[in-house]
Design a protein around this motif. Sequence first.
Motif, PDB file in Angstrom:
ATOM      1  N   THR A  54       0.829  -1.200   0.000  1.00 44.21           N
ATOM      2  CA  THR A  54       0.000   0.000   0.000  1.00 44.21           C
ATOM      3  C   THR A  54       0.866   1.253   0.000  1.00 44.21           C
ATOM      4  N   ASP A  55       2.174   1.072  -0.018  1.00 45.72           N
ATOM      5  CA  ASP A  55       3.097   2.200  -0.043  1.00 45.72           C
ATOM      6  C   ASP A  55       2.988   2.907  -1.402  1.00 45.72           C
ATOM      7  N   PRO A  56       2.739   4.214  -1.435  1.00 44.84           N
ATOM      8  CA  PRO A  56       2.596   4.902  -2.729  1.00 44.84           C
ATOM      9  C   PRO A  56       3.888   4.881  -3.558  1.00 44.84           C
ATOM     10  N   ALA A  57       5.036   4.941  -2.905  1.00 48.05           N
ATOM     11  CA  ALA A  57       6.299   4.906  -3.643  1.00 48.05           C
ATOM     12  C   ALA A  57       6.509   3.537  -4.287  1.00 48.05           C
ATOM     13  N   ALA A  58       6.149   2.489  -3.564  1.00 47.28           N
ATOM     14  CA  ALA A  58       6.285   1.141  -4.112  1.00 47.28           C
ATOM     15  C   ALA A  58       5.298   0.930  -5.254  1.00 47.28           C
ATOM     16  N   ALA A  59       4.112   1.476  -5.134  1.00 46.06           N
ATOM     17  CA  ALA A  59       3.128   1.355  -6.205  1.00 46.06           C
ATOM     18  C   ALA A  59       3.592   2.103  -7.448  1.00 46.06           C
ATOM     19  N   ALA A  60       4.217   3.255  -7.264  1.00 45.98           N
ATOM     20  CA  ALA A  60       4.732   4.023  -8.406  1.00 45.98           C
ATOM     21  C   ALA A  60       5.876   3.278  -9.080  1.00 45.98           C
ATOM     22  N   ARG A  61       6.761   2.653  -8.273  1.00 49.36           N
ATOM     23  CA  ARG A  61       7.866   1.870  -8.844  1.00 49.36           C
ATOM     24  C   ARG A  61       7.338   0.688  -9.631  1.00 49.36           C
ATOM     25  N   HIS A  62       6.339   0.025  -9.074  1.00 48.60           N
ATOM     26  CA  HIS A  62       5.774  -1.135  -9.755  1.00 48.60           C
ATOM     27  C   HIS A  62       5.078  -0.725 -11.055  1.00 48.60           C
ATOM     28  N   ALA A  63       4.422   0.422 -11.055  1.00 48.11           N
ATOM     29  CA  ALA A  63       3.758   0.893 -12.270  1.00 48.11           C
ATOM     30  C   ALA A  63       4.777   1.230 -13.343  1.00 48.11           C
ATOM     31  N   ARG A  64       5.935   1.738 -12.934  1.00 53.18           N
ATOM     32  CA  ARG A  64       6.946   2.144 -13.911  1.00 53.18           C
ATOM     33  C   ARG A  64       7.834   0.986 -14.343  1.00 53.18           C
ATOM     34  N   TYR A  65       8.262   0.150 -13.403  1.00 52.97           N
ATOM     35  CA  TYR A  65       9.220  -0.910 -13.685  1.00 52.97           C
ATOM     36  C   TYR A  65       8.647  -2.304 -13.467  1.00 52.97           C
TER      37      TYR A  65
END
Length: 64
Positions: free
Chosen positions: A7-18
């Motif tokens: 649920t971490d927003p930074a982890a979600a952004a990383r997963h969306a990008r990479y």
Amino acid sequence: MDKEPTTDPAAAARHARYGKLPERIRFEDMTEEAEVDRSGGVTASYNPEGAWNYCSCLALDLGL
């Protein structure tokens, strides 16, 4: 080993990008065929007068 969604927003952004690998490039798309000139390299012949411009010699650099 179950992966729990983060649920971490930074982890979600990383997963969306990479999150996934790029598509595979076929070998045929990486190579290019080109016809060569039939002159046999006559235009790119060896010039002994200008060859010294492309060689490096320590003795010449030092003036010996």
